[in-house]
Write a protein that holds these residues in place. Structure first.
Motif, PDB file in Angstrom:
ATOM      1  N   SER A  97       9.778   4.558  -2.842  1.00 56.78           N
ATOM      2  CA  SER A  97      10.667   5.514  -3.501  1.00 56.78           C
ATOM      3  C   SER A  97      10.397   6.947  -3.032  1.00 56.78           C
ATOM      4  CB  SER A  97      10.543   5.413  -5.026  1.00 56.78           C
ATOM      5  OG  SER A  97       9.318   5.962  -5.484  1.00 56.78           O
ATOM      6  N   LEU A  98       9.171   7.241  -2.643  1.00 57.67           N
ATOM      7  CA  LEU A  98       8.840   8.577  -2.132  1.00 57.67           C
ATOM      8  C   LEU A  98       9.332   8.796  -0.708  1.00 57.67           C
ATOM      9  CD1 LEU A  98       5.118   9.128  -3.221  1.00 57.67           C
ATOM     10  CD2 LEU A  98       7.126  10.320  -4.089  1.00 57.67           C
ATOM     11  N   THR A  99       9.244   7.759   0.120  1.00 61.92           N
ATOM     12  CA  THR A  99       9.467   7.934   1.552  1.00 61.92           C
ATOM     13  C   THR A  99      10.837   7.494   2.045  1.00 61.92           C
ATOM     14  OG1 THR A  99       8.428   5.791   2.017  1.00 61.92           O
ATOM     15  CG2 THR A  99       7.012   7.746   2.067  1.00 61.92           C
ATOM     16  N   ASN A 100      11.613   6.803   1.228  1.00 59.49           N
ATOM     17  CA  ASN A 100      12.929   6.341   1.657  1.00 59.49           C
ATOM     18  C   ASN A 100      13.958   7.434   1.379  1.00 59.49           C
ATOM     19  OD1 ASN A 100      15.365   5.112   2.161  1.00 59.49           O
ATOM     20  ND2 ASN A 100      14.756   3.162   1.269  1.00 59.49           N
ATOM     21  N   GLU A 101      14.348   8.126   2.427  1.00 69.45           N
ATOM     22  CA  GLU A 101      15.275   9.251   2.284  1.00 69.45           C
ATOM     23  C   GLU A 101      16.725   8.825   2.110  1.00 69.45           C
ATOM     24  OE1 GLU A 101      14.060  11.433   5.813  1.00 69.45           O
ATOM     25  OE2 GLU A 101      13.095  12.895   4.490  1.00 69.45           O
ATOM     26  N   ASP A 102      16.982   7.530   2.130  1.00 68.01           N
ATOM     27  CA  ASP A 102      18.343   7.043   1.923  1.00 68.01           C
ATOM     28  C   ASP A 102      18.752   7.094   0.459  1.00 68.01           C
ATOM     29  OD1 ASP A 102      18.695   6.531   4.618  1.00 68.01           O
ATOM     30  OD2 ASP A 102      18.005   4.458   4.458  1.00 68.01           O
TER      31      ASP A 102
ATOM     32  N   HIS B  97       9.375  -5.633   3.734  1.00 66.26           N
ATOM     33  CA  HIS B  97      10.226  -4.702   2.999  1.00 66.26           C
ATOM     34  C   HIS B  97      10.142  -5.095   1.536  1.00 66.26           C
ATOM     35  CE1 HIS B  97      13.419  -1.919   2.105  1.00 66.26           C
ATOM     36  NE2 HIS B  97      14.046  -2.878   1.443  1.00 66.26           N
ATOM     37  N   GLN B  98       9.672  -4.197   0.716  1.00 66.64           N
ATOM     38  CA  GLN B  98       9.478  -4.433  -0.714  1.00 66.64           C
ATOM     39  C   GLN B  98       8.624  -5.678  -0.971  1.00 66.64           C
ATOM     40  OE1 GLN B  98      13.601  -4.351  -2.030  1.00 66.64           O
ATOM     41  NE2 GLN B  98      13.299  -2.264  -2.736  1.00 66.64           N
ATOM     42  N   PRO B  99       7.343  -5.631  -0.555  1.00 67.71           N
ATOM     43  CA  PRO B  99       6.480  -6.790  -0.755  1.00 67.71           C
ATOM     44  C   PRO B  99       6.230  -7.069  -2.235  1.00 67.71           C
ATOM     45  CG  PRO B  99       5.184  -4.888  -0.124  1.00 67.71           C
ATOM     46  CD  PRO B  99       6.638  -4.491   0.010  1.00 67.71           C
ATOM     47  N   SER B 100       6.077  -8.332  -2.548  1.00 66.68           N
ATOM     48  CA  SER B 100       5.711  -8.696  -3.918  1.00 66.68           C
ATOM     49  C   SER B 100       4.292  -8.220  -4.180  1.00 66.68           C
ATOM     50  CB  SER B 100       5.789 -10.211  -4.099  1.00 66.68           C
ATOM     51  OG  SER B 100       4.761 -10.837  -3.338  1.00 66.68           O
TER      52      SER B 100
ATOM     53  N   PRO C 290       0.721  11.573  -7.389  1.00 67.96           N
ATOM     54  CA  PRO C 290      -0.095  10.455  -7.881  1.00 67.96           C
ATOM     55  C   PRO C 290       0.772   9.284  -8.351  1.00 67.96           C
ATOM     56  CG  PRO C 290      -0.050  12.228  -9.481  1.00 67.96           C
ATOM     57  CD  PRO C 290       0.629  12.749  -8.238  1.00 67.96           C
ATOM     58  N   VAL C 291       0.247   8.082  -8.172  1.00 65.22           N
ATOM     59  CA  VAL C 291       0.966   6.882  -8.596  1.00 65.22           C
ATOM     60  C   VAL C 291       0.933   6.809 -10.115  1.00 65.22           C
ATOM     61  CG1 VAL C 291       1.078   4.371  -8.456  1.00 65.22           C
ATOM     62  CG2 VAL C 291       0.260   5.699  -6.481  1.00 65.22           C
TER      63      VAL C 291
ATOM     64  N   GLU D  21       6.134  -0.128  -4.333  1.00 67.36           N
ATOM     65  CA  GLU D  21       7.470   0.309  -4.753  1.00 67.36           C
ATOM     66  C   GLU D  21       7.511   1.830  -4.896  1.00 67.36           C
ATOM     67  OE1 GLU D  21      10.275   1.878  -7.429  1.00 67.36           O
ATOM     68  OE2 GLU D  21       8.292   1.400  -8.188  1.00 67.36           O
ATOM     69  N   TYR D  22       6.445   2.409  -5.424  1.00 64.07           N
ATOM     70  CA  TYR D  22       6.391   3.856  -5.612  1.00 64.07           C
ATOM     71  C   TYR D  22       6.408   4.583  -4.262  1.00 64.07           C
ATOM     72  CZ  TYR D  22       4.723   8.468  -6.987  1.00 64.07           C
ATOM     73  OH  TYR D  22       4.588   9.814  -7.163  1.00 64.07           O
ATOM     74  N   VAL D  23       5.624   4.100  -3.299  1.00 67.94           N
ATOM     75  CA  VAL D  23       5.593   4.749  -1.988  1.00 67.94           C
ATOM     76  C   VAL D  23       6.963   4.640  -1.322  1.00 67.94           C
ATOM     77  CG1 VAL D  23       4.557   4.732   0.313  1.00 67.94           C
ATOM     78  CG2 VAL D  23       3.131   4.437  -1.683  1.00 67.94           C
TER      79      VAL D  23
END
Length: 109
Positions: free
Chosen positions: A70-75, A17-20, A57-58, A66-68
């Motif tokens: 933000s796109l896929t987390n519907e919370d 979850h949120q990899p460095s 696009p990123v 982090e960008y993905v």
């Protein structure tokens, strides 16, 4: 872990979850899911190409993972159109024999 897996010829599956950035760079393939559906499965270079083809696009100044998220987390507000991202991924995989025609699970309320 990667060296042991490679020398033993075994696959390693893990959840991050949120990899460095450093952890992200060690991954061969990644998978992003939302509501039990695959949004993407493949390598980092393919992810950037896929997101561009999905009209997301990123941005040059954003971390890919982090960008993905933000796109896929519907919370969180401001997420992307998960249904269209999933549909685009399925469209790109149709010839692979890995696409399932399952319906989308209901959104959490």
């Amino acid at each position: 872990v990667k060296a042991v897996a490679s020398s033993s010829a075994v696959a390693v599956v893990l959840t991050l979850h949120q990899p460095s950035h450093a952890a992200w760079q060690t991954l061969d393939r990644v998978s992003f899911m939302a509501r039990g559906r695959v949004c993407y499965f493949g390598d980092d270079a393919g992810l950037k190409t896929f997101l561009a083809s999905a009209d997301s696009p990123v941005p040059g100044n954003r971390d890919v993972a982090e960008y993905v998220l933000s796109l896929t987390n519907e919370d969180f507000p401001g997420h992307g159109d998960v249904d269209s991202i999933v549909a685009k991924f399925r469209e790109t995989r149709e010839g692979d024999g890995v696409v399932e025609g399952s319906a989308a699970p209901p959104r959490r309320r």
